[in-house]
Design a protein around this motif. Structure first.
Motif, PDB file in Angstrom:
ATOM      1  N   THR A   1     -76.735 -57.484   6.453  1.00 21.44           N
ATOM      2  CA  THR A   1     -78.007 -56.945   6.918  1.00 21.44           C
ATOM      3  C   THR A   1     -78.229 -57.422   8.348  1.00 21.44           C
ATOM      4  OG1 THR A   1     -78.913 -56.911   4.694  1.00 21.44           O
ATOM      5  CG2 THR A   1     -80.496 -56.909   6.497  1.00 21.44           C
ATOM      6  N   ALA A   2     -78.687 -56.506   9.193  1.00 18.09           N
ATOM      7  CA  ALA A   2     -78.870 -56.844  10.606  1.00 18.09           C
ATOM      8  C   ALA A   2     -80.187 -56.279  11.117  1.00 18.09           C
ATOM      9  CB  ALA A   2     -77.720 -56.297  11.432  1.00 18.09           C
ATOM     10  N   MET A   3     -80.776 -56.987  12.081  1.00 17.63           N
ATOM     11  CA  MET A   3     -82.041 -56.576  12.668  1.00 17.63           C
ATOM     12  C   MET A   3     -81.909 -56.561  14.190  1.00 17.63           C
ATOM     13  SD  MET A   3     -85.812 -58.303  12.306  1.00 17.63           S
ATOM     14  CE  MET A   3     -85.425 -59.691  13.343  1.00 17.63           C
ATOM     15  N   ALA A   4     -82.664 -55.654  14.804  1.00 15.58           N
ATOM     16  CA  ALA A   4     -82.732 -55.601  16.264  1.00 15.58           C
ATOM     17  C   ALA A   4     -84.131 -55.144  16.645  1.00 15.58           C
ATOM     18  CB  ALA A   4     -81.692 -54.656  16.829  1.00 15.58           C
ATOM     19  N   GLY A   5     -84.617 -55.633  17.767  1.00 17.85           N
ATOM     20  CA  GLY A   5     -85.920 -55.223  18.279  1.00 17.85           C
ATOM     21  C   GLY A   5     -87.037 -56.169  17.899  1.00 17.85           C
ATOM     22  N   THR A   6     -88.231 -55.826  18.384  1.00 15.70           N
ATOM     23  CA  THR A   6     -89.416 -56.645  18.133  1.00 15.70           C
ATOM     24  C   THR A   6     -90.556 -55.741  17.669  1.00 15.70           C
ATOM     25  OG1 THR A   6     -90.359 -56.409  20.348  1.00 15.70           O
ATOM     26  CG2 THR A   6     -88.729 -58.163  20.044  1.00 15.70           C
ATOM     27  N   LEU A   7     -91.666 -56.352  17.373  1.00 17.63           N
ATOM     28  CA  LEU A   7     -92.865 -55.610  16.991  1.00 17.63           C
ATOM     29  C   LEU A   7     -93.862 -55.546  18.137  1.00 17.63           C
ATOM     30  CD1 LEU A   7     -93.301 -56.958  13.360  1.00 17.63           C
ATOM     31  CD2 LEU A   7     -92.314 -54.786  14.091  1.00 17.63           C
ATOM     32  N   GLU A   8     -93.368 -55.742  19.354  1.00 13.15           N
ATOM     33  CA  GLU A   8     -94.211 -55.658  20.540  1.00 13.15           C
ATOM     34  C   GLU A   8     -94.494 -54.201  20.876  1.00 13.15           C
ATOM     35  OE1 GLU A   8     -95.428 -58.346  22.241  1.00 13.15           O
ATOM     36  OE2 GLU A   8     -94.500 -59.594  20.697  1.00 13.15           O
ATOM     37  N   SER A   9     -95.526 -53.970  21.653  1.00 15.56           N
ATOM     38  CA  SER A   9     -95.864 -52.622  22.099  1.00 15.56           C
ATOM     39  C   SER A   9     -94.694 -52.023  22.886  1.00 15.56           C
ATOM     40  CB  SER A   9     -97.116 -52.680  22.979  1.00 15.56           C
ATOM     41  OG  SER A   9     -97.468 -51.400  23.430  1.00 15.56           O
ATOM     42  N   SER A  10     -94.450 -50.747  22.712  1.00 15.91           N
ATOM     43  CA  SER A  10     -93.376 -49.993  23.373  1.00 15.91           C
ATOM     44  C   SER A  10     -91.985 -50.407  22.915  1.00 15.91           C
ATOM     45  CB  SER A  10     -93.471 -50.114  24.898  1.00 15.91           C
ATOM     46  OG  SER A  10     -94.703 -49.610  25.333  1.00 15.91           O
ATOM     47  N   ASP A  11     -91.874 -51.014  21.751  1.00 16.29           N
ATOM     48  CA  ASP A  11     -90.583 -51.409  21.207  1.00 16.29           C
ATOM     49  C   ASP A  11     -90.459 -50.856  19.794  1.00 16.29           C
ATOM     50  OD1 ASP A  11     -88.072 -52.538  21.036  1.00 16.29           O
ATOM     51  OD2 ASP A  11     -88.731 -54.602  21.312  1.00 16.29           O
ATOM     52  N   LEU A  12     -89.365 -51.187  19.152  1.00 11.41           N
ATOM     53  CA  LEU A  12     -89.077 -50.717  17.817  1.00 11.41           C
ATOM     54  C   LEU A  12     -88.240 -51.780  17.133  1.00 11.41           C
ATOM     55  CD1 LEU A  12     -88.007 -47.338  16.633  1.00 11.41           C
ATOM     56  CD2 LEU A  12     -86.175 -48.986  16.717  1.00 11.41           C
ATOM     57  N   GLN A  13     -88.513 -52.039  15.879  1.00  9.76           N
ATOM     58  CA  GLN A  13     -87.702 -52.977  15.113  1.00  9.76           C
ATOM     59  C   GLN A  13     -86.952 -52.190  14.052  1.00  9.76           C
ATOM     60  OE1 GLN A  13     -89.313 -55.977  12.209  1.00  9.76           O
ATOM     61  NE2 GLN A  13     -88.698 -57.344  13.873  1.00  9.76           N
ATOM     62  N   ILE A  14     -85.662 -52.431  13.965  1.00 10.08           N
ATOM     63  CA  ILE A  14     -84.826 -51.732  13.002  1.00 10.08           C
ATOM     64  C   ILE A  14     -84.046 -52.747  12.185  1.00 10.08           C
ATOM     65  CG2 ILE A  14     -83.045 -51.410  14.762  1.00 10.08           C
ATOM     66  CD1 ILE A  14     -82.216 -48.838  13.355  1.00 10.08           C
ATOM     67  N   VAL A  15     -84.005 -52.521  10.871  1.00 12.93           N
ATOM     68  CA  VAL A  15     -83.234 -53.361   9.968  1.00 12.93           C
ATOM     69  C   VAL A  15     -82.261 -52.458   9.228  1.00 12.93           C
ATOM     70  CG1 VAL A  15     -83.310 -54.937   8.005  1.00 12.93           C
ATOM     71  CG2 VAL A  15     -85.161 -54.977   9.687  1.00 12.93           C
ATOM     72  N   LEU A  16     -80.978 -52.754   9.358  1.00  7.29           N
ATOM     73  CA  LEU A  16     -79.927 -52.001   8.672  1.00  7.29           C
ATOM     74  C   LEU A  16     -79.379 -52.847   7.542  1.00  7.29           C
ATOM     75  CD1 LEU A  16     -77.622 -50.484  11.453  1.00  7.29           C
ATOM     76  CD2 LEU A  16     -79.210 -49.282   9.974  1.00  7.29           C
ATOM     77  N   SER A  17     -79.268 -52.249   6.373  1.00  3.19           N
ATOM     78  CA  SER A  17     -78.652 -52.943   5.255  1.00  3.19           C
ATOM     79  C   SER A  17     -77.807 -51.961   4.456  1.00  3.19           C
ATOM     80  CB  SER A  17     -79.703 -53.632   4.377  1.00  3.19           C
ATOM     81  OG  SER A  17     -80.664 -52.705   3.934  1.00  3.19           O
ATOM     82  N   GLN A  18     -77.032 -52.506   3.546  1.00  2.00           N
ATOM     83  CA  GLN A  18     -76.125 -51.708   2.734  1.00  2.00           C
ATOM     84  C   GLN A  18     -76.906 -50.655   1.955  1.00  2.00           C
ATOM     85  OE1 GLN A  18     -72.849 -52.402   2.738  1.00  2.00           O
ATOM     86  NE2 GLN A  18     -72.200 -50.950   1.213  1.00  2.00           N
ATOM     87  N   GLY A  19     -76.374 -49.457   1.915  1.00  2.00           N
ATOM     88  CA  GLY A  19     -76.959 -48.363   1.148  1.00  2.00           C
ATOM     89  C   GLY A  19     -75.917 -47.749   0.244  1.00  2.00           C
ATOM     90  N   THR A  20     -76.356 -46.864  -0.665  1.00  2.00           N
ATOM     91  CA  THR A  20     -75.426 -46.230  -1.585  1.00  2.00           C
ATOM     92  C   THR A  20     -75.587 -44.714  -1.639  1.00  2.00           C
ATOM     93  OG1 THR A  20     -76.962 -46.579  -3.411  1.00  2.00           O
ATOM     94  CG2 THR A  20     -75.250 -48.252  -3.094  1.00  2.00           C
ATOM     95  N   LYS A  21     -76.680 -44.196  -1.092  1.00  2.00           N
ATOM     96  CA  LYS A  21     -76.978 -42.768  -1.201  1.00  2.00           C
ATOM     97  C   LYS A  21     -77.127 -42.116   0.159  1.00  2.00           C
ATOM     98  CE  LYS A  21     -79.783 -43.946  -5.165  1.00  2.00           C
ATOM     99  NZ  LYS A  21     -81.159 -44.091  -5.587  1.00  2.00           N
TER     100      LYS A  21
ATOM    101  N   GLU B   1     -71.927 -44.168   6.830  1.00  2.00           N
ATOM    102  CA  GLU B   1     -72.341 -43.079   5.954  1.00  2.00           C
ATOM    103  C   GLU B   1     -73.407 -43.497   4.951  1.00  2.00           C
ATOM    104  OE1 GLU B   1     -68.745 -41.671   4.217  1.00  2.00           O
ATOM    105  OE2 GLU B   1     -68.005 -40.836   6.096  1.00  2.00           O
ATOM    106  N   ASN B   2     -73.450 -44.769   4.602  1.00  2.00           N
ATOM    107  CA  ASN B   2     -74.412 -45.278   3.626  1.00  2.00           C
ATOM    108  C   ASN B   2     -75.154 -46.462   4.223  1.00  2.00           C
ATOM    109  OD1 ASN B   2     -73.760 -43.614   1.248  1.00  2.00           O
ATOM    110  ND2 ASN B   2     -71.763 -44.617   1.419  1.00  2.00           N
ATOM    111  N   ALA B   3     -76.463 -46.311   4.353  1.00  2.00           N
ATOM    112  CA  ALA B   3     -77.264 -47.399   4.914  1.00  2.00           C
ATOM    113  C   ALA B   3     -78.726 -47.217   4.535  1.00  2.00           C
ATOM    114  CB  ALA B   3     -77.132 -47.442   6.424  1.00  2.00           C
ATOM    115  N   SER B   4     -79.385 -48.335   4.373  1.00  2.00           N
ATOM    116  CA  SER B   4     -80.829 -48.353   4.235  1.00  2.00           C
ATOM    117  C   SER B   4     -81.370 -48.762   5.601  1.00  2.00           C
ATOM    118  CB  SER B   4     -81.239 -49.362   3.166  1.00  2.00           C
ATOM    119  OG  SER B   4     -82.632 -49.482   3.120  1.00  2.00           O
ATOM    120  N   VAL B   5     -82.214 -47.908   6.182  1.00  2.00           N
ATOM    121  CA  VAL B   5     -82.708 -48.127   7.539  1.00  2.00           C
ATOM    122  C   VAL B   5     -84.220 -48.281   7.502  1.00  2.00           C
ATOM    123  CG1 VAL B   5     -82.742 -47.220   9.889  1.00  2.00           C
ATOM    124  CG2 VAL B   5     -80.854 -46.613   8.364  1.00  2.00           C
TER     125      VAL B   5
END
Length: 97
Positions: free
Chosen positions: A6-26, A58-62
């Motif tokens: 599982t990996a994260m990038a970004g912040t919760l500051e104004s004009s930004d975006l936080q994304i968390v990628l983890s294993q998915g199956t569908k 191809e498979n990820a929870s975002v």
């Protein structure tokens, strides 16, 4: 490619975006939180999906929390999260950039 961690990038500051990628199956499953989801939600998802496609993910929870990020910021955060999730931090995919 398969997500290794599982990996994260970004912040919760104004004009930004936080994304968390983890294993998915569908396929690619999005959980988007944004004040502008009605207007720009599909664009945000498409930008992230294009990065994941470039990495053959191809498979990820975002999980995405948007605070008004512009498209280049969204792409940069998605690239960073993908490289971290695939454990490619020291081997960037220059074609994606």
């Amino acid at each position: 490619m398969e997500i290794k961690q599982t990996a994260m990038a970004g912040t919760l500051e104004s004009s930004d975006l936080q994304i968390v990628l983890s294993q998915g199956t569908k396929g690619i499953e999005f959980d988007l939180t944004s004040d502008v989801a009605k207007q720009f939600g599909n664009d945000i998802k498409a930008t992230i999906k294009s990065v994941l496609d470039a990495y053959d993910i191809e498979n990820a929870s975002v999980k995405v929390v948007d605070k008004g990020a512009l498209t280049p910021v969204i792409k940069a955060r998605a690239i960073t999260a993908a490289q971290r999730a695939l454990d490619l931090k020291d081997q960037p995919n220059w074609e994606v950039l």
